[in-house]
Enzyme design. Structure first.
Site, mmCIF file in Angstrom:
data_model
loop_
_atom_site.group_PDB
_atom_site.id
_atom_site.type_symbol
_atom_site.label_atom_id
_atom_site.label_comp_id
_atom_site.label_asym_id
_atom_site.label_seq_id
_atom_site.Cartn_x
_atom_site.Cartn_y
_atom_site.Cartn_z
ATOM 1 N N TYR A 181 0.819 -1.205 0.000
ATOM 2 C CA TYR A 181 0.000 0.000 0.000
ATOM 3 C C TYR A 181 0.858 1.261 0.000
ATOM 4 C CZ TYR A 181 -4.365 -2.546 1.058
ATOM 5 O OH TYR A 181 -5.456 -3.380 1.006
ATOM 6 N N LYS A 232 3.533 -15.104 1.888
ATOM 7 C CA LYS A 232 3.635 -15.795 0.599
ATOM 8 C C LYS A 232 5.122 -16.028 0.342
ATOM 9 C CE LYS A 232 1.652 -17.468 -3.116
ATOM 10 N NZ LYS A 232 0.905 -18.751 -3.054
ATOM 11 N N ASP A 264 -2.588 -18.143 0.501
ATOM 12 C CA ASP A 264 -3.642 -18.826 -0.262
ATOM 13 C C ASP A 264 -4.248 -19.955 0.577
ATOM 14 O OD1 ASP A 264 -1.104 -19.925 -0.443
ATOM 15 O OD2 ASP A 264 -1.255 -20.521 -2.539
ATOM 16 N N ASP A 288 -5.792 -7.064 5.109
ATOM 17 C CA ASP A 288 -7.018 -6.412 4.635
ATOM 18 C C ASP A 288 -7.985 -7.464 4.079
ATOM 19 O OD1 ASP A 288 -8.829 -4.519 3.844
ATOM 20 O OD2 ASP A 288 -7.621 -3.695 2.216
ATOM 21 N N ASP A 292 -11.496 -9.218 5.958
ATOM 22 C CA ASP A 292 -12.811 -9.144 5.313
ATOM 23 C C ASP A 292 -13.421 -10.543 5.191
ATOM 24 O OD1 ASP A 292 -12.506 -6.396 4.969
ATOM 25 O OD2 ASP A 292 -13.338 -6.425 2.941
HETATM 26 C C1 LIG Z 1 -9.738 1.927 1.713
HETATM 27 C C2 LIG Z 1 -8.347 1.580 1.764
HETATM 28 C C3 LIG Z 1 -7.480 2.753 2.010
HETATM 29 C C4 LIG Z 1 -7.871 0.476 2.600
HETATM 30 C C5 LIG Z 1 -8.798 -0.604 2.987
HETATM 31 O O1 LIG Z 1 -9.498 -1.218 2.237
HETATM 32 C C6 LIG Z 1 -8.750 -0.928 4.388
HETATM 33 O O2 LIG Z 1 -7.740 -0.722 4.996
HETATM 34 O O3 LIG Z 1 -9.724 -1.416 4.956
#
Ligand SMILES: CC(C)CC(=O)C(=O)O
Ligand SMILES: NC(=O)C1=CN([C@@H]2O[C@H](COP(=O)(O)OP(=O)(O)OC[C@H]3O[C@@H](n4cnc5c(N)ncnc54)[C@H](O)[C@@H]3O)[C@@H](O)[C@H]2O)C=CC1
Length: 914
Positions: A181, A232, A264, A288, A292
């Site tokens: 990032y 990885k 993975d 990230d 999720d």
């Molecule tokens: C929106 C981005 C800056 C980053 C992202 O998806 C997150 O860190 O949850």
């Protein structure tokens, strides 16, 4: 700046919801600070609502913060500044200078979300997302903690199967200010072929890896002690260095079990078996994505909070979700992730742990009460929008989670169809009169938590034996909730199938963070009270002695309280709400039968939440007028025998094939060696399903004493006409139950085939099999049912035993020859058929003494589960307390020592007159 985070000295004490060590903490508050008190502390919070649903969820969280601050005696100064798309629209940049400086100058930062379609095509430096990355970098919050806990309330909201999702409790520690990032070089260009390219760089320094790894090790250490580093390393150099450094640091944390996994595989394992994970540490992008993914295990991305922390300066707290432009402005967003982020802010950012727990408890309570936003909604839950959800959370924060109210209902009526059964009021435990051990309802109370202590009586038929004199009765005033230590109370906590019955004198119930502590001291005239046997090691009450309960007993009470609240909170809320009303009606009916004054009844509590039932029968009087009519009706109903169904098919033996069948039919949360078992969820400060409670209860039973018994004396009771053969209406003596000479006395035989077991009948919440011939009018003597088999159990609707603690209890008969005979329902039937005049002594029964002058009605037996918690496992055992109910306070206790029953009369009591 009041709350900069020192990772070394305050290394991430996990929150209640996110902690494997949370078992020690209950959702209870020992103090409630007065909201009117002048705030002693003030914190500055930067609010960054951002875009999309951001402002909606931030508004909810802000209100929650304000409320808990007022309750905890501090205050917030909120500074709201723009970030992301909102800032772009206002200032032309996604992170204005002023926003960053405001954030840096505050004690903590709470962010909603950024981004939206409107800015999707902006250049990189003008994207809302860039603003967020700049903010994280500007605050130097390199450690992003993302807990993913499957709350019992939301287990069905998970997209994974229940057995996969249930109990998941993991923490993703995501590196937040490095990696791809932020890595350089990055950008667009053209390659040698003139083709357009976009490129990024995944780069990590040793220093960056080490600091996040340390945070992760510390976190794992405070949780389950397992750390999985995800990378990885089979492909990426940055990952190879990552793995090398994490491995090197492991030697500093020998108590943490380190493993490595390729990303993975980790993505796959997370949905295959998420419970294998405790703490995961990974880089920015993998973190990230994996968090999720983990969010869906828990039900919704709308539930997951996060805390981003640095070595110093304010932390940044935000839900893990984005701005959800698809639902923005529609009042559909789930605000709980942000509310829980606010709890993390309180805990990690400000060290205000109690306030954090208030919020967490409120979230759980709100879910308990059935409120759901669309993302976590399922049938039978209340679908609400973002705002309403926020209101409900506030309500829960405010309500202090009045557990007692719920307790009252579940204690009194663990059944589902009371309304249909008002003719069986005799079996509702609502108190009674003092002399027969019934009229006092006493409540212990402390901040936010109360529970009821009932003097119980078993059935209304016994009321007839109650004394008329009311001089020594407890008045309704005296039954007000209090910590009155001068009162003798019999504490009966009922949770799920777990029962605790104890008779304590001058009991003190202390509610602490760790649960309920019980101590007792002796009071006045011991003979007034039935006691647990002095032989019983669990019952150190000796007349004249001052005693405190041992740890075991403290835990015992705690266990039952947990089971109780678990039962109440998660399994029966809906039912109890209904029951509350029904119970109240029922109480009225019962009250009109047995009391002169209605003052003795109090039904409290907001109906939607629960109903607190206080029924104290003041005196035994003949009601007048209309009440008398009702009374007569009620009495007739109370006397009406419940006819047994044709077939008893719910007998249950612990070692029978049926038990195996039962076990096969249910998912076992605790199979295998206890150390390998996931601990019962209540141990993690969470609740558990009723099934789990019951299964644990059954599994914990000592097979030698697993047979629940009811003792009855036949010396003064005439047999009822057989309901199976109504023509045989002549009462027959059943005072001498004997087995034929060629047959040994029947007793509980674990190897004997059991009649068809219906495991579901054990679950109080399950619909009961209908009584096949309900309420047929049969003429019967004006006496209690003579045979055990003529008593219908409230719990399973089976015959031959009664009371809610069922399940399918067996029976022990006490004859007038001071002999006990143990038999199952069928065995009794058979024994009856084969009855001769031969006496068969029972050799393992000792010291049975019964006063022949006392018309014994019955000996009521209560089974209870005890538990002793050690670090490794729960040690459970079963207690059986027996109390003789004879209407005269003659009390006997029986100690069940394995398969030996010792019947022991206590010191004679002052016999109350009928
Ligand atoms: C929106 C981005 C800056 C980053 C992202 O998806 C997150 O860190 O949850
Ligand atoms: N930390 C942040 O501010 C983040 C911002 N974003 C930004 O958000 C925008 C949308 O990104 P998406 O990929 O769609 O991710 P998203 O997380 O915003 O939405 C994904 C899905 O989850 C649902 N959802 C998210 N939060 C919810 C909540 N609280 N209640 C109910 N449903 C919820 C959304 O309706 C959508 O269907 C983008 O501009 C993205 O860059 C994305 C992730 C993180």
């Amino acid at each position: 700046m009041a709350a900069s985070l020192q990772l070394n000295c305050k290394p991430f004490t996990p929150l209640l919801l996110h902690s494997k060590s949370a078992s020690k903490r209950a959702l209870k508050f020992s103090t409630v600070r007065c909201s009117a008190a002048a705030p002693s502390k003030s914190y500055t919070i930067t609010l960054l609502p951002g875009d999309g649903i951001g402002p909606e969820v931030i508004s909810v969280a802000k209100n929650a913060l304000k409320l808990v601050a007022s309750l905890e005696g501090f205050e917030f100064k909120f500074k709201e500044v723009p970030v992301g798309g909102a800032a772009l629209d206002l200032t032309g940049v996604p992170l204005p200078e002023e926003t960053l400086s405001t954030a840096k100058g505050s004690d903590a930062v709470l962010l909603g979300a950024i981004g939206g379609y409107k800015w999707d095509n902006n250049e990189k430096h003008l994207k809302p997302e860039t603003g967020l990355l700049q903010l994280r970098a500007g605050l130097k919050v390199f450690a992003n903690l993302r807990p993913a806990t499957v709350l019992p309330q939301l287990v069905d909201a998970s997209t994974l199967k229940k057995d996969v999702a249930e109990g998941v409790d993991l923490m993703v520690v995501r590196e937040l200010t490095g990696g791809i990032y932020f890595g350089k070089p990055r950008g667009f260009g053209t390659n040698g072929n003139g083709e357009e390219i976009g490129f990024n760089t995944e780069v990590y320094t040793t220093h960056e890896i080490d600091r996040i790894a340390r945070v992760a090790f510390e976190t794992a250490r405070k949780r389950g002690g397992k750390l999985c580093s995800v990378d990885k390393a089979n492909v990426l150099e940055a990952s190879m260095l990552w793995r090398k450094r994490v491995t090197a640091l492991a030697s500093e944390y020998p108590d943490v079990e380190l493993s490595h996994m390729y990303v993975d595989n980790a993505a796959m394992q997370l949905v295959r078996n998420p419970k294998q994970f405790d703490t995961i540490v990974t880089n920015n992008i993998f973190g990230d994505i994996l968090s999720d993914e983990a969010s869906m295990i828990t039900g919704s991305i709308g539930m997951l909070p996060s805390a981003s922390l640095g070595e110093s300066g304010p932390g940044l707290f935000e839900p893990i979700h984005g701005s959800a432009p698809d639902i923005a402005g529609q009042d559909k967003a789930n605000p709980l992730a942000t509310v829980l982020s606010a709890a993390m802010l309180l805990k990690y950012g400000l060290g205000e742990e109690m306030a954090a727990r208030r919020i967490e408890a409120a979230v759980l309570d709100t879910l308990d009460r059935g409120y759901r936003t669309g993302d976590i909604h399922s049938a039978s839950q209340k679908l609400v929008g973002c705002k309403e959800m926020g209101e409900q959370v506030l309500k829960s924060i405010d309500s202090k989670v009045a557990a007692a109210v719920k307790v009252g209902v579940s204690m009194a009526a663990p059944e589902t169809d009371l309304a249909a059964r008002t003719d069986r009021v005799r079996s509702v435990w609502i108190g009674g009169d003092k002399a027969s051990g019934g009229d006092r309802l006493q409540q212990g109370q402390t901040d936010g938590l109360r529970f009821g202590c009932w003097w119980h009586r078993r059935d209304s038929a016994d009321c007839k034996a109650a004394p008329q004199d009311s001089a020594d009765r407890t008045t309704p005033d005296e039954t007000e909730p209090s910590n009155n230590e001068e009162e003798d109370v019999e504490l009966q906590l009922r949770g799920g199938s777990a029962i605790q019955l104890g008779v304590f004198e001058k009991s003190r119930f202390v509610f602490t963070q760790d649960g309920v502590r019980v101590s007792t001291t002796k009071k006045g005239n011991n003979n007034e009270l039935p006691k647990i046997s002095e032989d019983d090691p669990k019952s150190p009450i000796t007349p004249g002695e001052e005693v405190s309960f041992s740890n075991t007993q403290v835990w015992d009470a705690k266990y039952h309280f947990d089971a109780l609240t678990s039962y109440v909170n998660h399994q029966n809320r809906e039912m109890e709400n209904r029951l509350g009303e029904q119970l109240a009606q029922l109480a009225e009916q019962i009250g009109s039968l047995k009391t002169q004054s209605t003052e003795a009844q109090t039904v409290q509590g907001p109906p939607e939440r629960s109903v607190e039932l206080q029924v104290a029968v003041e005196r035994q009087v003949e009601p007048q007028g209309a009440v008398a009519g009702a009374a007569a009706q009620g009495r007739a109903a109370a006397r009406r025998p419940q006819l047994p169904p044709e077939r008893q098919d719910n007998d249950f033996g612990p070692e029978s094939d049926d038990r195996e069948e039962f076990e096969d039919n249910f998912e076992h949360p605790r199979r295998g060696d206890c150390r390998d078992r996931p601990r019962a969820p209540y141990r993690l400060g969470k609740e558990e399903t009723l099934d789990a409670t019951i299964i644990r209860y059954i599994e914990g039973m000592n097979p030698d004493i697993a047979c629940e018994v009811e003792l009855r004396d036949f010396s003064s009771i005439k047999e009822m006409p057989s309901s199976r053969n109504p023509s045989s209406s002549t009462p027959t003596e059943a005072t001498r139950r004997r087995s034929p000479p060629d047959q040994p006395a029947r007793r509980f035989d674990r190897n004997a085939p059991q009649t068809g077991c219906r495991p579901e009948s054990m679950l109080p919440n399950q619909p009961r099999p209908p009584t096949t011939r309900p309420n047929q009018a049969v003429t019967m003597p004006n006496a209690a049912p003579a045979r055990a088999r003529d008593i219908q159990c409230q719990e399973c609707q089976g015959w031959g035993h009664f009371q809610a603690q069922c399940p399918n209890r067996r029976v022990l008969f006490l004859s007038d020859q001071n002999e006990l005979e143990s038999a199952s329902e069928d065995e009794l039937e058979q024994a009856k058929g084969n009855a001769t005049n031969e006496e068969v002594p029972i050799d393992d029964v000792e010291s049975v003494e019964v006063n022949p002058d006392a018309p014994i009605v019955s000996l009521v037996t209560i089974r209870s589960l005890s538990i002793n918690r050690t670090k490794e496992h729960d040690h459970q055992w079963e207690n059986i307390f027996y109390t003789l109910h004879d209407g005269r306070l003659n009390t006997y206790t029986v100690k069940n020592n394995g398969r030996t029953c010792i019947l022991k009369p206590l010191a004679p009591k002052a016999v109350a007159e009928d």
